[in-house]
Design a protein around this motif. Sequence first.
Motif, mmCIF file in Angstrom:
data_model
loop_
_atom_site.group_PDB
_atom_site.id
_atom_site.type_symbol
_atom_site.label_atom_id
_atom_site.label_comp_id
_atom_site.label_asym_id
_atom_site.label_seq_id
_atom_site.Cartn_x
_atom_site.Cartn_y
_atom_site.Cartn_z
ATOM 1 N N THR A 7 0.805 -1.218 0.000
ATOM 2 C CA THR A 7 0.000 0.000 0.000
ATOM 3 C C THR A 7 0.841 1.271 0.000
ATOM 4 O OG1 THR A 7 -0.159 -0.028 2.409
ATOM 5 C CG2 THR A 7 -1.923 -1.124 1.191
ATOM 6 N N GLN A 8 2.136 1.155 0.206
ATOM 7 C CA GLN A 8 2.940 2.369 0.277
ATOM 8 C C GLN A 8 3.218 2.938 -1.107
ATOM 9 O OE1 GLN A 8 7.317 1.739 1.290
ATOM 10 N NE2 GLN A 8 6.402 -0.141 2.046
ATOM 11 N N SER A 9 3.463 4.225 -1.129
ATOM 12 C CA SER A 9 3.693 4.908 -2.392
ATOM 13 C C SER A 9 5.079 4.571 -2.940
ATOM 14 C CB SER A 9 3.598 6.426 -2.192
ATOM 15 O OG SER A 9 4.704 6.890 -1.430
ATOM 16 N N GLU A 11 7.308 6.712 -3.771
ATOM 17 C CA GLU A 11 8.300 7.570 -3.116
ATOM 18 C C GLU A 11 8.703 7.029 -1.743
ATOM 19 O OE1 GLU A 11 6.235 9.692 -6.281
ATOM 20 O OE2 GLU A 11 5.445 8.618 -4.549
ATOM 21 N N THR A 12 7.732 6.524 -0.995
ATOM 22 C CA THR A 12 8.021 5.941 0.317
ATOM 23 C C THR A 12 8.871 4.682 0.171
ATOM 24 O OG1 THR A 12 5.940 6.799 1.187
ATOM 25 C CG2 THR A 12 6.988 5.036 2.432
ATOM 26 N N ARG A 51 5.130 -0.360 -9.639
ATOM 27 C CA ARG A 51 4.525 0.977 -9.646
ATOM 28 C C ARG A 51 4.911 1.741 -10.921
ATOM 29 N NH1 ARG A 51 1.627 -0.361 -5.768
ATOM 30 N NH2 ARG A 51 1.796 0.480 -3.664
#
Length: 80
Positions: A7-9, A11-12, A51
């Motif tokens: 679920t993290q982006s 960028e993260t 992503r």
Amino acid sequence: MTENQTTQSFETALARLEEIVRALEVGQAPLDTSLSLFEEGISLVKLCNRRLDEAEQKIKLLQAAPDGSMTETDFGGPKA
């Protein structure tokens, strides 16, 4: 891959991957910790690649065709 990682982006995930690389470059972590970090890093690389692939699929340019209709082409333009 943990649920948090899915679920993290981008960028993260990339920021965490950079932290892992720095920690592994120092080379002072115990072997088990280094292996865990490496495993986490591999998962993050896969997440980042996924992503980027998803983003690439979403990026379409609309171009007007000679007959006035709209056509979609890939971001990189027509493939030769």
